[in-house]
Design an enzyme around this catalytic site. Structure first.
Site, PDB file in Angstrom:
ATOM      1  CB  SER A   1      -5.844  -1.893  -0.145  1.00  0.00           C
ATOM      2  OG  SER A   1      -5.550  -0.701   0.562  1.00  0.00           O
TER       3      SER A   1
ATOM      4  N   GLY B   1      -6.810   5.036   5.961  1.00  0.00           N
ATOM      5  CA  GLY B   1      -6.408   5.885   4.850  1.00  0.00           C
ATOM      6  C   GLY B   1      -6.788   7.334   5.075  1.00  0.00           C
TER       7      GLY B   1
ATOM      8  CG  ASN C   1      -8.847  -0.913   8.441  1.00  0.00           C
ATOM      9  OD1 ASN C   1      -8.143  -1.649   7.765  1.00  0.00           O
ATOM     10  ND2 ASN C   1     -10.173  -0.919   8.344  1.00  0.00           N
TER      11      ASN C   1
ATOM     12  CE1 TYR D   1      -7.110   3.803  -0.589  1.00  0.00           C
ATOM     13  CE2 TYR D   1      -6.709   1.706  -1.695  1.00  0.00           C
ATOM     14  CZ  TYR D   1      -6.790   2.454  -0.539  1.00  0.00           C
ATOM     15  OH  TYR D   1      -6.557   1.872   0.661  1.00  0.00           O
TER      16      TYR D   1
ATOM     17  CD  GLU E   1     -10.088  -4.507   7.561  1.00  0.00           C
ATOM     18  OE1 GLU E   1      -8.945  -4.825   7.940  1.00  0.00           O
ATOM     19  OE2 GLU E   1     -10.280  -3.727   6.614  1.00  0.00           O
TER      20      GLU E   1
ATOM     21  NE  ARG F   1     -12.099   2.267   7.379  1.00  0.00           N
ATOM     22  CZ  ARG F   1     -11.182   1.983   6.437  1.00  0.00           C
ATOM     23  NH1 ARG F   1     -10.325   2.884   6.037  1.00  0.00           N
ATOM     24  NH2 ARG F   1     -11.140   0.784   5.903  1.00  0.00           N
TER      25      ARG F   1
ATOM     26  CD  GLU G   1      -2.798  -1.368   2.317  1.00  0.00           C
ATOM     27  OE1 GLU G   1      -3.892  -0.827   2.454  1.00  0.00           O
ATOM     28  OE2 GLU G   1      -2.295  -2.094   3.192  1.00  0.00           O
TER      29      GLU G   1
ATOM     30  CG  ASP H   1     -13.325  -1.638   7.028  1.00  0.00           C
ATOM     31  OD1 ASP H   1     -13.575  -0.445   7.309  1.00  0.00           O
ATOM     32  OD2 ASP H   1     -12.334  -1.988   6.345  1.00  0.00           O
TER      33      ASP H   1
HETATM   34  N1  LIG Z   1     -17.338 -11.639   4.403  1.00  0.00           N
HETATM   35  C1  LIG Z   1     -17.541 -10.648   3.549  1.00  0.00           C
HETATM   36  N2  LIG Z   1     -18.784 -10.390   3.088  1.00  0.00           N
HETATM   37  C2  LIG Z   1     -18.995  -9.375   2.199  1.00  0.00           C
HETATM   38  N3  LIG Z   1     -18.022  -8.565   1.743  1.00  0.00           N
HETATM   39  C3  LIG Z   1     -16.759  -8.777   2.174  1.00  0.00           C
HETATM   40  C4  LIG Z   1     -16.455  -9.810   3.102  1.00  0.00           C
HETATM   41  N4  LIG Z   1     -15.132  -9.789   3.344  1.00  0.00           N
HETATM   42  C5  LIG Z   1     -14.631  -8.774   2.610  1.00  0.00           C
HETATM   43  N5  LIG Z   1     -15.590  -8.175   1.907  1.00  0.00           N
HETATM   44  C6  LIG Z   1     -15.412  -7.035   0.968  1.00  0.00           C
HETATM   45  O1  LIG Z   1     -14.019  -6.824   0.731  1.00  0.00           O
HETATM   46  C7  LIG Z   1     -13.571  -5.578   1.286  1.00  0.00           C
HETATM   47  C8  LIG Z   1     -12.206  -5.745   1.965  1.00  0.00           C
HETATM   48  O2  LIG Z   1     -12.287  -6.716   2.991  1.00  0.00           O
HETATM   49  P1  LIG Z   1     -11.738  -6.466   4.454  1.00  0.00           P
HETATM   50  O3  LIG Z   1     -12.079  -7.656   5.271  1.00  0.00           O
HETATM   51  O4  LIG Z   1     -12.209  -5.150   4.976  1.00  0.00           O
HETATM   52  O5  LIG Z   1     -10.154  -6.492   4.229  1.00  0.00           O
HETATM   53  P2  LIG Z   1      -9.074  -5.347   3.883  1.00  0.00           P
HETATM   54  O6  LIG Z   1      -9.784  -4.035   3.793  1.00  0.00           O
HETATM   55  O7  LIG Z   1      -8.121  -5.397   5.011  1.00  0.00           O
HETATM   56  O8  LIG Z   1      -8.468  -5.792   2.596  1.00  0.00           O
HETATM   57  C9  LIG Z   1     -14.666  -5.182   2.263  1.00  0.00           C
HETATM   58  O9  LIG Z   1     -14.727  -3.789   2.417  1.00  0.00           O
HETATM   59  C10 LIG Z   1     -15.890  -5.749   1.573  1.00  0.00           C
HETATM   60  O10 LIG Z   1     -16.258  -4.937   0.491  1.00  0.00           O
HETATM   61 MG   LIG Z   2     -11.224  -3.236   5.050  1.00  0.00          MG
END
Ligand SMILES: Nc1ncnc2c1ncn2[C@@H]1O[C@H](COP(=O)(O)OP(=O)(O)O)[C@@H](O)[C@H]1O
Ligand SMILES: [Mg+2]
Length: 315
Positions: free
Chosen positions: A151, A281, A277, A221, A275, A260, A14, A262
Site C-alpha cells: 500500500s 485487495g 501481490n 483506497y 512487484e 496481481r 493494512e 504491478d
Molecule cells: N520505480 C518506480 N517508478 C515509478 N513509480 C513507482 C516505482 N516504485 C513504486 N512506484 C509507485 O508506488 C506505488 C507502490 O509501489 P509498489 O512497488 O507497487 O509497492 P507496494 O504496492 O507494495 O507498496 C506503485 O504503484 C507506483 O505508483
Molecule cells: Mg504495489
C-alpha cells in the site's frame, strides 16, 4: 454446507484495508450459500480454527503475516486448505529485494535498484555508500521503499541527494530492509492472474491514473482520487507483452490461484515489473475485482472461484 473461515484484520498496517476486503468477501460467500465464519486474527486464532474445523480458509489479510508466508505456514500445519499462493511463493513475492533479483535473473524487466538493510547501516557503515546511489540508478527522481510492505507505506519519491537519508530512515521504520529504485515515469498498471483447471488466465490490465500524480495509500483506497482504465490504454503489442509478463511472474514465483503484478510502462513502451501481490485487495476500489468484472466475472463469482480453488485442492 461447506464452512469457510474468512481471515481478516490482524495487526498488519493494512488492517483496515483487510477488514474492508474481508467484509465484502464474507458477504459474497454468504450469498453463495456457504457457512461463513468471519475471523479477526488474534492470538486466539489457532484455538478457534481447531475447534471450528472449517473446510477452508479464505485469506483476506494483507501485508505482514497475512501475505508473507506466516499464516500459510500455520494453516498447512493445521491441515486447513487456504486461498492463494503457498508458503514459498508468498515469502518470495512479499520480499521485493528477493523477488526483484529473481525477476532480473529470469529476464523479467524490473527497474534498477539497490538494497540496504538496517544491519548494513548499523554494523557495516553502509551510509558511506549512499552517495553512490543516484548514479547507480540513473539520477533523480528515484524511489525509496521498504522491501517488505504494501500500500505504498514508507515509500518516498526522492528528488535530490539531500532527501536520500531521510527517505531511507522512513523506509527502514517499516522494516529491516529498504530498496532504492530507479523512478519510471509512465503508465501504471496492475495485471491480475487467476489460475484454474484450464491453466493461467491473465485478466485485462488495469491502468491507474491518480489525480495527485502519486498512487499512494489515499489514492489507492479513496473513491474518486484515482481514474481507472480497464483495459489499460495500451497498443496491442504492449498489452500482449504486459500480459505475458504477468503470467511469467506468477509462474516464476510459484504462485497458485491468484496474484496481481504491478508494473509501470515507460514512455518508451517498455514494461517494468515493480512487484507481485499474493493477497490482492478486494475493496470497492481494488484492482483485481475491477479486472475480473471487465471479463464478466462479478465480485461473487471471483470470490467463489477462489474459495473453490481452496476447497477443491487446486494446486
Ligand atoms: N520505480 C518506480 N517508478 C515509478 N513509480 C513507482 C516505482 N516504485 C513504486 N512506484 C509507485 O508506488 C506505488 C507502490 O509501489 P509498489 O512497488 O507497487 O509497492 P507496494 O504496492 O507494495 O507498496 C506503485 O504503484 C507506483 O505508483
Ligand atoms: Mg504495489
Amino acid at each position: 454446507m461447506e464452512k469457510i473461515a474468512v481471515l481478516m484484520g490482524g495487526r498488519s498496517l493494512e488492517r483496515d484495508v483487510s477488514l474492508r476486503s474481508g467484509e465484502r468477501i464474507s458477504a459474497a460467500l454468504d450469498e453463495r450459500g456457504y457457512k461463513v465464519l468471519a475471523l479477526d486474527v488474534t492470538p486466539e486464532l489457532t484455538e478457534t480454527l481447531r475447534s471450528e474445523r472449517p473446510d477452508a480458509v479464505y485469506i483476506a489479510l494483507h501485508g505482514k503475516y497475512g501475505e508473507d508466508g506466516t499464516i500459510q505456514e500455520l494453516l498447512e500445519f493445521l491441515g486447513v486448505p487456504y486461498t492463494g499462493p503457498g508458503v514459498v511463493a508468498s515469502a518470495l513475492a512479499w520480499d521485493k529485494a528477493v523477488s526483484k533479483r529473481l525477476f532480473r535473473a529470469n529476464g523479467i524487466p524490473t527497474p534498477d535498484w539497490v538494497t540496504f538493510s538496517a544491519d548494513a547501516f548499523k554494523e557495516m557503515g553502509a551510509a558511506r555508500a549512499l552517495d553512490l546511489v543516484p548514479d547507480a540508478l540513473g539520477g533523480f527522481p528515484l524511489v525509496v521503499k521498504p522491501a517488505e510492505q504494501g500500500s505504498a507505506l514508507g515509500l518516498t519519491r526522492v528528488e535530490d541527494a539531500g532527501a536520500l537519508p531521510d527517505a531511507f530512515l522512513s523506509a527502514l521504520s517499516y522494516g529491516s530492509v529498504a530498496i532504492a529504485e530507479r523512478w519510471i515515469e509512465g503508465a501504471e498498471l496492475a495485471v491480475s492472474v487467476l489460475d484454474g483447471p484450464g491453466g493461467l488466465e491473465v485478466l485485462p490490465p488495469v491502468e491507474m491514473v491518480p489525480k495527485s500524480g502519486l498512487f499512494d495509500f489515499s489514492a489507492m483506497y479513496t473513491p474518486g482520487e484515482t481514474d481507472y482504465y480497464v483495459p489499460a490504454r495500451l497498443t496491442d503489442d504492449v498489452a500482449a507483452e504486459v500480459r505475458r509478463l504477468a503470467g511469467a511472474v506468477h509462474t516464476l514465483l510459484g504462485c497458485r490461484h491468484v496474484s496481481r503484478v504491478d508494473m509501470v510502462v515507460g514512455a518508451d513502451g517498455v514494461p517494468n515489473v515493480l512487484e507481485c501481490n499474493t493477497s490482492p485487495g478486494m475493496t470497492e476500489t481494488s484492482l483485481l475485482p475491477m479486472a475480473a468484472d471487465a471479463v464478466g466475472v462479478g465480485f461473487q463469482d471471483l470470490v467463489e472461484r477462489l474459495a473453490r480453488a481452496a476447497l477443491d485442492g487446486l494446486e
